[in-house]
Design a protein around this motif. Structure first.
Motif: not given
Length: 271
Positions: A99-105, A127-128, A172-174, A228-231
């Protein structure tokens, strides 16, 4: 002689696990495990020994250490847990990484089925800049998650409801989730720690994929373009989960493996 060394040896022999014995004694004495090396010859207070032996009895009967201590370490966080929440496990950290890898700024993330808040809080810590929301259908779980967020000072917005229902109209982005994915008749549900965890957070239909199907089907309207959807899923379910992503709706379908090289997280990007 009831010194620390002897007490730990006897408890370890009974439990068949030195780590469990150390964690329980450290909890009772309110020390870290490194303390034992310098105090092996000390005798703990009598009342502490009584409480420790009671916890050893319960652990020997199968109760999870996390429920006995009310704590579980996850990512870089110490989280409160109760029998109303799933116990966070190391393999779920793989979902956090993805999730962190795909979450944009300054991106927006949704954690579905947050339980103790482990996924949402780990991402909020790393990711604050992100806006993090989390959903759970259980009042008991949300109380624990909100308590963890408050104690850790991490800004997560929590919602009560069934999967996407409480965030209807938001995107949402992720979207990340560790949903129930064990088969209803899996014998493991009657073994080990799983016996004590909430069944609603573990089992999902004859093949374990009922909730994952719902999430995949309902996710697109809640994702921003390219989101992205991550499961997380069981180690034998990677291929089945990948097949749920319709190619007309989803792109870049993938499965990531855990530290034991087993399928653990699958996901895709909405077109």
């Amino acid at each position: 002689m009831n010194d620390i060394r002897t007490i730990l040896r006897q408890a370890s022999e009974r439990l068949g696990d030195r780590l469990d014995a150390e964690v329980l004694l450290a909890h009772v004495l309110d020390v870290n495990r490194a303390w034992f090396f310098a105090h092996a010859d000390d005798a703990p207070p009598a009342d502490a020994l009584v409480r420790f032996q009671a916890l050893v009895d319960r652990r020997a009967a199968g109760e999870p250490v996390a429920y006995l201590t009310g704590r579980r370490d996850f990512w870089s966080l110490s989280l409160a847990v109760t029998p109303g929440t799933l116990i966070p496990r190391p393999e779920t950290e793989r979902l956090v990484e993805q999730a962190i890898e795909r979450l944009p700024k300054r991106g927006r993330l949704l954690d579905l089925g947050t339980g103790s808040g482990a996924i949402a809080l780990a991402i909020a810590k790393e990711r604050p800049d992100a806006t993090v929301h989390a959903v759970d259908a259980s009042d008991a779980a949300l109380a624990v998650a909100r308590g963890n967020a408050g104690r850790l000072g991490l800004p997560v917005t929590f919602h009560r409801g069934d999967w996407f229902m409480p965030v209807n109209g938001e995107r949402f982005d992720v979207v990340a989730s560790n949903p129930p994915y064990i088969e209803d008749d899996d014998p493991h549900l009657g073994q080990g720690d799983l016996r004590f965890e909430p069944r609603s957070a573990l089992a999902s239909g004859a093949d374990g994929l009922d909730d994952i199907r719902r999430i995949v089907r309902n996710a697109p309207p809640h994702l921003l373009p390219g989101g992205w959807l991550l499961l997380e899923h069981g180690w034998q379910q990677g291929a089945a989960v990948r097949r749920l992503f319709d190619a007309s709706v989803w792109a870049d379908v993938f499965t990531a493996v855990d530290l034991e090289d087993r399928d653990r997280v699958s996901g895709a990007r909405v077109r």
